[in-house]
Write an enzyme that holds these catalytic residues in place. Structure first.
Site, mmCIF file in Angstrom:
data_model
loop_
_atom_site.group_PDB
_atom_site.id
_atom_site.type_symbol
_atom_site.label_atom_id
_atom_site.label_comp_id
_atom_site.label_asym_id
_atom_site.label_seq_id
_atom_site.Cartn_x
_atom_site.Cartn_y
_atom_site.Cartn_z
ATOM 1 N NE ARG A 5 78.230 53.022 38.474
ATOM 2 C CZ ARG A 5 78.791 52.279 39.436
ATOM 3 N NH1 ARG A 5 79.171 51.047 39.157
ATOM 4 N NH2 ARG A 5 78.963 52.752 40.646
ATOM 5 C CB ALA B 44 73.602 41.681 38.945
ATOM 6 C CG ASN B 45 69.482 41.714 37.191
ATOM 7 O OD1 ASN B 45 69.571 42.265 36.091
ATOM 8 N ND2 ASN B 45 69.848 40.453 37.400
ATOM 9 N NE ARG B 46 69.923 50.181 39.399
ATOM 10 C CZ ARG B 46 70.822 50.106 38.412
ATOM 11 N NH1 ARG B 46 71.548 49.005 38.261
ATOM 12 N NH2 ARG B 46 70.983 51.115 37.589
ATOM 13 C CG LEU B 47 67.785 41.642 42.697
ATOM 14 C CD1 LEU B 47 67.668 40.157 42.371
ATOM 15 C CD2 LEU B 47 66.532 42.122 43.430
#
Length: 213
Positions: free
Chosen positions: A10, A190-193
């Site tokens: 997710r 978001a985007n694993r950042l």
């Protein structure tokens, strides 16, 4: 048997974390996040993973409950003969983790654990429900036992022993204070950042740095 969960994922979209929004004290920042976790009605917000290492270098984890925190450290209670206590005696370096995934947050605390005073342990012990006090006496925590019935029999014996008056503090039970050296606050992004900020203890206070995700 195998199970591929590579597509189970997710996005973390609840919000970021900026340096300007952090308290200069990690304890104040922890209190803010802890209060927000309680307000979010997270189940067992005080539950934390405690990691210890045995004398032969093998790590162990378990969930314990935070019962007190202040600028001295983070306190939990246990049987002083338990596996965790034996490992802390051999190696006082420990790690705590609060996994507040509903808020897309984690807090990791690394430091050393040491026993608190008997007076501090007694104060907390007397605040516990009577059943919990009896349970502390009845269980030789982490020791093997043949059946649940044996454990319940031990509890009945303790109930018979302490039928009246206050239940005394067991000499084998009490608290540990984890004195932190580093405290990391992790907020999903978001985007694993993800946003990660680590407080490190210095001679003059706490240094704060951002870590890459």
């Amino acid at each position: 048997m195998s199970m591929d969960i590579g597509d189970y994922r997710r996005e973390y979209l609840q919000g970021g974390l900026k340096r300007k929004d952090l308290s200069e004290s990690p304890f104040d920042q922890f209190e803010t996040w802890f209060q927000q976790a309680m307000q979010a009605d997270i189940s067992d917000a005080s539950a934390m993973t405690l990691a210890t290492v045995s004398i032969d270098g093998k790590p162990t984890q378990r969930t314990v409950l935070l019962k007190l925190f202040d600028e001295k450290g983070f306190i939990f209670f246990t049987n002083y003969s338990s596996q965790k206590s034996q490992q802390i005696t051999a190696n006082p370096n420990v790690s705590l983790l609060f996994p507040w995934t509903q808020l897309e947050r984690q807090i990791e605390i690394n430091g050393t654990a040491s026993k608190i005073s008997t007076a501090e342990s007694l104060k907390y012990f007397l605040s516990r429900p009577r059943g919990s006090q009896l349970g502390a006496w009845a269980s030789a925590q982490s020791s093997p036992i043949n059946s649940r019935q044996v454990l319940e029999s031990q509890l009945q014996k303790i109930k018979s022993k302490f039928t009246q008056g206050e239940i005394p503090l067991p000499d084998f039970w009490g608290g540990y204070r984890v004195i932190p050296e580093t405290i990391e606050f992790w907020q999903g992004g978001a985007n694993r950042l993800h946003d990660r900020f680590e407080y490190t203890k210095t001679d003059t206070g706490w240094a704060i740095k951002r870590l890459q995700p």
